[in-house]
Design a protein around this motif. Structure first.
Motif, mmCIF file in Angstrom:
data_model
loop_
_atom_site.group_PDB
_atom_site.id
_atom_site.type_symbol
_atom_site.label_atom_id
_atom_site.label_comp_id
_atom_site.label_asym_id
_atom_site.label_seq_id
_atom_site.Cartn_x
_atom_site.Cartn_y
_atom_site.Cartn_z
ATOM 1 N N GLN A 21 0.817 -1.212 0.000
ATOM 2 C CA GLN A 21 0.000 0.000 0.000
ATOM 3 C C GLN A 21 0.855 1.268 0.000
ATOM 4 O O GLN A 21 0.394 2.343 -0.382
ATOM 5 C CB GLN A 21 -0.932 0.011 1.211
ATOM 6 C CG GLN A 21 -0.236 0.188 2.543
ATOM 7 C CD GLN A 21 -1.159 0.082 3.732
ATOM 8 O OE1 GLN A 21 -2.278 0.590 3.691
ATOM 9 N NE2 GLN A 21 -0.719 -0.600 4.786
ATOM 10 N N LEU A 22 2.115 1.136 0.420
ATOM 11 C CA LEU A 22 3.032 2.264 0.441
ATOM 12 C C LEU A 22 3.890 2.336 -0.820
ATOM 13 O O LEU A 22 4.684 3.262 -0.981
ATOM 14 C CB LEU A 22 3.941 2.174 1.675
ATOM 15 C CG LEU A 22 3.223 2.127 3.030
ATOM 16 C CD1 LEU A 22 4.194 1.758 4.140
ATOM 17 C CD2 LEU A 22 2.547 3.457 3.327
ATOM 18 N N ILE A 63 1.591 5.742 6.573
ATOM 19 C CA ILE A 63 0.638 6.160 5.549
ATOM 20 C C ILE A 63 0.587 7.678 5.453
ATOM 21 O O ILE A 63 0.614 8.259 4.358
ATOM 22 C CB ILE A 63 -0.765 5.585 5.861
ATOM 23 C CG1 ILE A 63 -0.764 4.061 5.691
ATOM 24 C CG2 ILE A 63 -1.823 6.217 4.950
ATOM 25 C CD1 ILE A 63 -2.031 3.382 6.181
ATOM 26 N N ASP A 64 0.549 8.350 6.607
ATOM 27 C CA ASP A 64 0.510 9.818 6.622
ATOM 28 C C ASP A 64 1.756 10.408 5.972
ATOM 29 O O ASP A 64 1.686 11.424 5.267
ATOM 30 C CB ASP A 64 0.388 10.333 8.055
ATOM 31 C CG ASP A 64 -0.956 10.006 8.685
ATOM 32 O OD1 ASP A 64 -1.905 9.693 7.936
ATOM 33 O OD2 ASP A 64 -1.059 10.048 9.927
ATOM 34 N N LYS A 65 2.889 9.781 6.216
ATOM 35 C CA LYS A 65 4.160 10.295 5.710
ATOM 36 C C LYS A 65 4.360 10.001 4.234
ATOM 37 O O LYS A 65 4.872 10.849 3.484
ATOM 38 C CB LYS A 65 5.314 9.696 6.520
ATOM 39 C CG LYS A 65 6.690 10.189 6.084
ATOM 40 C CD LYS A 65 7.778 9.576 6.963
ATOM 41 C CE LYS A 65 9.164 10.057 6.522
ATOM 42 N NZ LYS A 65 10.226 9.463 7.376
ATOM 43 N N ASN A 66 3.953 8.812 3.788
ATOM 44 C CA ASN A 66 4.289 8.360 2.439
ATOM 45 C C ASN A 66 3.108 8.331 1.475
ATOM 46 O O ASN A 66 3.303 8.240 0.271
ATOM 47 C CB ASN A 66 4.909 6.959 2.497
ATOM 48 C CG ASN A 66 6.189 6.932 3.297
ATOM 49 O OD1 ASN A 66 7.241 7.306 2.815
ATOM 50 N ND2 ASN A 66 6.104 6.506 4.558
ATOM 51 N N GLY A 67 1.886 8.384 2.014
ATOM 52 C CA GLY A 67 0.710 8.301 1.162
ATOM 53 C C GLY A 67 0.363 6.867 0.804
ATOM 54 O O GLY A 67 1.109 5.927 1.097
ATOM 55 N N ILE A 68 -0.779 6.710 0.162
ATOM 56 C CA ILE A 68 -1.259 5.389 -0.247
ATOM 57 C C ILE A 68 -1.025 5.209 -1.744
ATOM 58 O O ILE A 68 -1.319 6.117 -2.535
ATOM 59 C CB ILE A 68 -2.768 5.240 0.051
ATOM 60 C CG1 ILE A 68 -3.011 5.177 1.558
ATOM 61 C CG2 ILE A 68 -3.355 4.012 -0.616
ATOM 62 C CD1 ILE A 68 -2.767 3.837 2.187
ATOM 63 N N LYS A 123 -1.663 3.980 -5.521
ATOM 64 C CA LYS A 123 -2.900 3.969 -6.305
ATOM 65 C C LYS A 123 -3.553 2.584 -6.265
ATOM 66 O O LYS A 123 -2.902 1.565 -6.456
ATOM 67 C CB LYS A 123 -2.601 4.350 -7.752
ATOM 68 C CG LYS A 123 -3.836 4.496 -8.616
ATOM 69 C CD LYS A 123 -3.460 4.957 -10.024
ATOM 70 C CE LYS A 123 -4.704 5.094 -10.893
ATOM 71 N NZ LYS A 123 -4.355 5.536 -12.282
#
Length: 243
Positions: free
Chosen positions: A189-190, A228-233, A235
Protein backbone atom coordinates in the motif's frame (compact mmCIF):
# COMPACT_ATOMS: atom_id res chain seq x y z
CA UNK A 1 15.86 -26.74 21.48
CA UNK A 2 13.11 -24.88 19.66
CA UNK A 3 9.79 -26.62 20.27
CA UNK A 4 7.91 -28.53 17.57
CA UNK A 5 5.10 -25.98 17.28
CA UNK A 6 7.56 -23.22 16.36
CA UNK A 7 9.55 -25.47 14.03
CA UNK A 8 6.37 -26.43 12.16
CA UNK A 9 5.38 -22.79 11.73
CA UNK A 10 8.86 -21.85 10.54
CA UNK A 11 8.91 -24.70 8.02
CA UNK A 12 5.59 -23.56 6.53
CA UNK A 13 6.93 -20.02 6.28
CA UNK A 14 10.21 -21.30 4.77
CA UNK A 15 8.31 -23.18 2.05
CA UNK A 16 6.29 -20.05 1.25
CA UNK A 17 9.15 -17.55 1.28
CA UNK A 18 11.61 -19.71 -0.71
CA UNK A 19 10.87 -19.25 -4.42
CA UNK A 20 13.23 -21.78 -6.09
CA UNK A 21 13.66 -19.55 -9.14
CA UNK A 22 15.78 -20.69 -12.06
CA UNK A 23 18.59 -18.23 -12.61
CA UNK A 24 20.05 -17.40 -16.01
CA UNK A 25 23.10 -15.56 -17.31
CA UNK A 26 22.67 -11.93 -16.29
CA UNK A 27 24.54 -8.62 -16.11
CA UNK A 28 24.78 -7.88 -12.40
CA UNK A 29 24.61 -9.67 -9.05
CA UNK A 30 23.28 -7.75 -6.06
CA UNK A 31 24.26 -9.28 -2.73
CA UNK A 32 22.00 -8.06 0.08
CA UNK A 33 23.76 -7.34 3.34
CA UNK A 34 22.86 -9.23 6.50
CA UNK A 35 24.44 -11.56 9.07
CA UNK A 36 24.75 -14.43 6.60
CA UNK A 37 28.37 -14.52 5.45
CA UNK A 38 27.56 -17.29 2.98
CA UNK A 39 25.89 -14.68 0.73
CA UNK A 40 29.14 -13.10 -0.56
CA UNK A 41 30.52 -16.61 -1.14
CA UNK A 42 27.46 -17.44 -3.26
CA UNK A 43 27.89 -14.16 -5.16
CA UNK A 44 31.55 -14.95 -5.81
CA UNK A 45 30.70 -18.44 -7.03
CA UNK A 46 28.07 -17.07 -9.44
CA UNK A 47 30.53 -14.55 -10.85
CA UNK A 48 33.20 -17.21 -11.33
CA UNK A 49 30.59 -19.34 -13.13
CA UNK A 50 29.99 -16.38 -15.49
CA UNK A 51 26.43 -15.71 -14.38
CA UNK A 52 27.18 -11.97 -14.40
CA UNK A 53 29.88 -9.39 -15.09
CA UNK A 54 29.91 -7.54 -11.75
CA UNK A 55 28.75 -7.72 -8.13
CA UNK A 56 27.12 -4.93 -6.17
CA UNK A 57 27.12 -5.50 -2.42
CA UNK A 58 24.43 -3.47 -0.67
CA UNK A 59 24.21 -2.78 3.05
CA UNK A 60 25.24 -0.41 5.78
CA UNK A 61 24.42 -1.65 9.26
CA UNK A 62 20.93 -3.03 9.84
CA UNK A 63 18.96 -4.08 12.90
CA UNK A 64 20.75 -7.43 13.20
CA UNK A 65 24.27 -6.30 12.28
CA UNK A 66 24.66 -2.91 13.93
CA UNK A 67 26.07 -4.46 17.11
CA UNK A 68 27.83 -7.37 15.37
CA UNK A 69 29.93 -5.86 12.57
CA UNK A 70 32.78 -3.36 12.81
CA UNK A 71 32.43 -2.39 9.13
CA UNK A 72 29.41 -2.07 6.87
CA UNK A 73 27.80 -5.22 5.54
CA UNK A 74 28.86 -4.26 2.02
CA UNK A 75 32.52 -3.83 3.02
CA UNK A 76 32.61 -7.14 4.88
CA UNK A 77 31.00 -8.91 1.92
CA UNK A 78 33.56 -7.35 -0.44
CA UNK A 79 36.45 -8.62 1.70
CA UNK A 80 35.03 -12.16 1.60
CA UNK A 81 34.49 -12.04 -2.17
CA UNK A 82 38.08 -10.90 -2.72
CA UNK A 83 39.28 -13.76 -0.51
CA UNK A 84 37.33 -16.06 -2.83
CA UNK A 85 39.25 -14.77 -5.84
CA UNK A 86 37.07 -11.96 -7.19
CA UNK A 87 38.92 -8.97 -8.63
CA UNK A 88 38.16 -5.75 -6.70
CA UNK A 89 37.39 -3.91 -9.96
CA UNK A 90 34.37 -6.17 -10.45
CA UNK A 91 32.85 -5.21 -7.08
CA UNK A 92 30.73 -2.13 -6.38
CA UNK A 93 29.51 -1.06 -2.94
CA UNK A 94 26.38 0.58 -1.57
CA UNK A 95 27.09 1.32 2.11
CA UNK A 96 24.18 3.44 3.33
CA UNK A 97 21.07 1.23 3.35
CA UNK A 98 19.67 -0.14 6.61
CA UNK A 99 16.65 -2.03 5.24
CA UNK A 100 15.71 -4.12 2.23
CA UNK A 101 13.82 -1.40 0.38
CA UNK A 102 16.76 0.98 0.63
CA UNK A 103 19.08 -1.82 -0.53
CA UNK A 104 17.48 -1.42 -3.94
CA UNK A 105 16.71 2.32 -3.97
CA UNK A 106 20.32 3.10 -3.08
CA UNK A 107 21.74 0.35 -5.32
CA UNK A 108 19.90 1.90 -8.25
CA UNK A 109 21.76 5.16 -7.59
CA UNK A 110 25.09 3.28 -7.69
CA UNK A 111 24.05 1.55 -10.93
CA UNK A 112 23.20 4.89 -12.50
CA UNK A 113 26.27 6.68 -11.13
CA UNK A 114 28.73 4.13 -12.53
CA UNK A 115 26.62 3.21 -15.57
CA UNK A 116 26.71 -0.48 -14.59
CA UNK A 117 25.07 -2.78 -17.13
CA UNK A 118 22.03 -4.16 -15.33
CA UNK A 119 19.26 -5.17 -17.73
CA UNK A 120 19.23 -8.57 -16.01
CA UNK A 121 19.92 -8.80 -12.28
CA UNK A 122 20.42 -11.73 -9.92
CA UNK A 123 19.75 -10.98 -6.26
CA UNK A 124 21.33 -13.11 -3.54
CA UNK A 125 19.71 -13.18 -0.10
CA UNK A 126 18.56 -15.67 2.53
CA UNK A 127 16.07 -18.41 1.63
CA UNK A 128 13.58 -17.06 4.17
CA UNK A 129 13.86 -13.57 2.66
CA UNK A 130 13.45 -14.47 -1.01
CA UNK A 131 9.79 -13.55 -1.55
CA UNK A 132 9.93 -10.30 0.42
CA UNK A 133 13.27 -9.28 -1.11
CA UNK A 134 12.16 -9.91 -4.69
CA UNK A 135 8.94 -7.97 -4.02
CA UNK A 136 10.96 -5.02 -2.70
CA UNK A 137 13.36 -5.15 -5.65
CA UNK A 138 10.59 -5.14 -8.24
CA UNK A 139 8.92 -2.19 -6.53
CA UNK A 140 12.12 -0.12 -6.48
CA UNK A 141 13.97 -1.16 -9.65
CA UNK A 142 11.74 -0.86 -12.69
CA UNK A 143 12.11 -2.26 -16.21
CA UNK A 144 14.73 -4.85 -15.27
CA UNK A 145 14.59 -8.64 -15.42
CA UNK A 146 15.18 -9.73 -11.83
CA UNK A 147 15.66 -13.18 -10.31
CA UNK A 148 16.70 -14.27 -6.83
CA UNK A 149 18.70 -17.11 -5.33
CA UNK A 150 20.33 -18.04 -2.02
CA UNK A 151 23.24 -20.01 -0.60
CA UNK A 152 22.40 -23.70 -0.66
CA UNK A 153 20.87 -24.54 2.70
CA UNK A 154 18.08 -26.88 3.75
CA UNK A 155 15.44 -26.10 6.32
CA UNK A 156 17.00 -28.72 8.61
CA UNK A 157 20.33 -26.91 8.42
CA UNK A 158 18.59 -23.62 9.22
CA UNK A 159 16.94 -25.12 12.31
CA UNK A 160 20.18 -26.75 13.42
CA UNK A 161 21.95 -23.38 13.24
CA UNK A 162 19.05 -21.69 15.05
CA UNK A 163 19.18 -24.30 17.82
CA UNK A 164 22.89 -23.60 18.26
CA UNK A 165 22.26 -19.85 18.60
CA UNK A 166 21.73 -17.99 21.85
CA UNK A 167 18.18 -17.42 23.10
CA UNK A 168 18.54 -13.74 22.26
CA UNK A 169 19.62 -14.52 18.68
CA UNK A 170 16.76 -17.01 18.26
CA UNK A 171 14.28 -14.39 19.43
CA UNK A 172 15.61 -11.74 17.06
CA UNK A 173 15.76 -14.03 14.02
CA UNK A 174 12.26 -15.44 14.50
CA UNK A 175 10.94 -11.93 15.19
CA UNK A 176 12.42 -10.75 11.88
CA UNK A 177 10.65 -13.61 10.09
CA UNK A 178 7.34 -12.67 11.70
CA UNK A 179 7.88 -9.02 10.80
CA UNK A 180 8.57 -9.99 7.18
CA UNK A 181 5.12 -11.57 6.88
CA UNK A 182 3.48 -8.37 8.07
CA UNK A 183 5.57 -6.33 5.63
CA UNK A 184 4.43 -8.50 2.72
CA UNK A 185 0.88 -7.45 3.58
CA UNK A 186 1.22 -3.78 4.57
CA UNK A 187 4.10 -2.52 2.41
CA UNK A 188 2.41 -2.79 -1.02
CA UNK A 189 0.00 0.00 0.00
CA UNK A 190 3.03 2.26 0.44
CA UNK A 191 4.54 1.27 -2.90
CA UNK A 192 7.46 -0.39 -1.14
CA UNK A 193 6.77 -3.96 -2.32
CA UNK A 194 4.80 -5.62 -5.07
CA UNK A 195 1.63 -7.50 -4.13
CA UNK A 196 1.78 -11.10 -2.87
CA UNK A 197 -1.03 -13.48 -2.02
CA UNK A 198 -0.37 -14.62 1.54
CA UNK A 199 -2.06 -17.99 2.28
CA UNK A 200 -4.23 -18.44 5.36
CA UNK A 201 -1.79 -20.98 6.79
CA UNK A 202 0.95 -18.33 6.78
CA UNK A 203 -1.38 -15.80 8.41
CA UNK A 204 -2.13 -18.40 11.09
CA UNK A 205 1.61 -18.98 11.61
CA UNK A 206 2.09 -15.21 11.93
CA UNK A 207 -0.47 -14.94 14.72
CA UNK A 208 0.83 -18.09 16.40
CA UNK A 209 4.40 -16.79 16.58
CA UNK A 210 3.24 -13.30 17.51
CA UNK A 211 1.22 -14.76 20.41
CA UNK A 212 4.34 -16.63 21.55
CA UNK A 213 6.08 -13.26 21.88
CA UNK A 214 8.02 -12.93 18.62
CA UNK A 215 6.75 -9.40 18.02
CA UNK A 216 9.87 -7.21 18.20
CA UNK A 217 9.63 -6.02 14.59
CA UNK A 218 5.85 -5.78 14.16
CA UNK A 219 4.31 -2.40 13.31
CA UNK A 220 1.29 -1.49 15.45
CA UNK A 221 -1.70 0.36 13.95
CA UNK A 222 -0.43 3.78 15.05
CA UNK A 223 2.93 3.26 13.38
CA UNK A 224 1.28 1.99 10.19
CA UNK A 225 -0.89 5.11 10.15
CA UNK A 226 2.21 7.27 10.59
CA UNK A 227 3.79 5.55 7.58
CA UNK A 228 0.64 6.16 5.55
CA UNK A 229 0.51 9.82 6.62
CA UNK A 230 4.16 10.30 5.71
CA UNK A 231 4.29 8.36 2.44
CA UNK A 232 0.71 8.30 1.16
CA UNK A 233 -1.26 5.39 -0.25
CA UNK A 234 -0.31 3.77 -3.54
CA UNK A 235 -2.90 3.97 -6.31
CA UNK A 236 -5.62 1.32 -5.98
CA UNK A 237 -5.08 0.62 -2.28
CA UNK A 238 -7.14 1.21 0.84
CA UNK A 239 -5.44 1.54 4.26
CA UNK A 240 -4.43 -1.85 5.65
CA UNK A 241 -3.58 -2.04 9.35
CA UNK A 242 -2.78 -5.76 9.51
CA UNK A 243 -0.92 -6.46 12.73
Amino acid sequence: MINKEIVQALEEIWNYMKLDMKIEKSDLIIGCGCLNLEIPVKCADLLKENYAQNILFSGGLGKLTTDKFQKTEAEIFKDIAIEKGIEPRKIYLEKESTNTGDNFSFSLKIIEKYKIKSDKIIIVHNNLSQRRTLSAAKARIKNKEISITSPNKTFSQFIEKLNNSTKEEQYRIISVIVGDIQRLIIFPQLGWQTENEVPEIIIADYYKLKKLGYNKYIFDKERIQNLIDKNGIAKGYEPNYFN
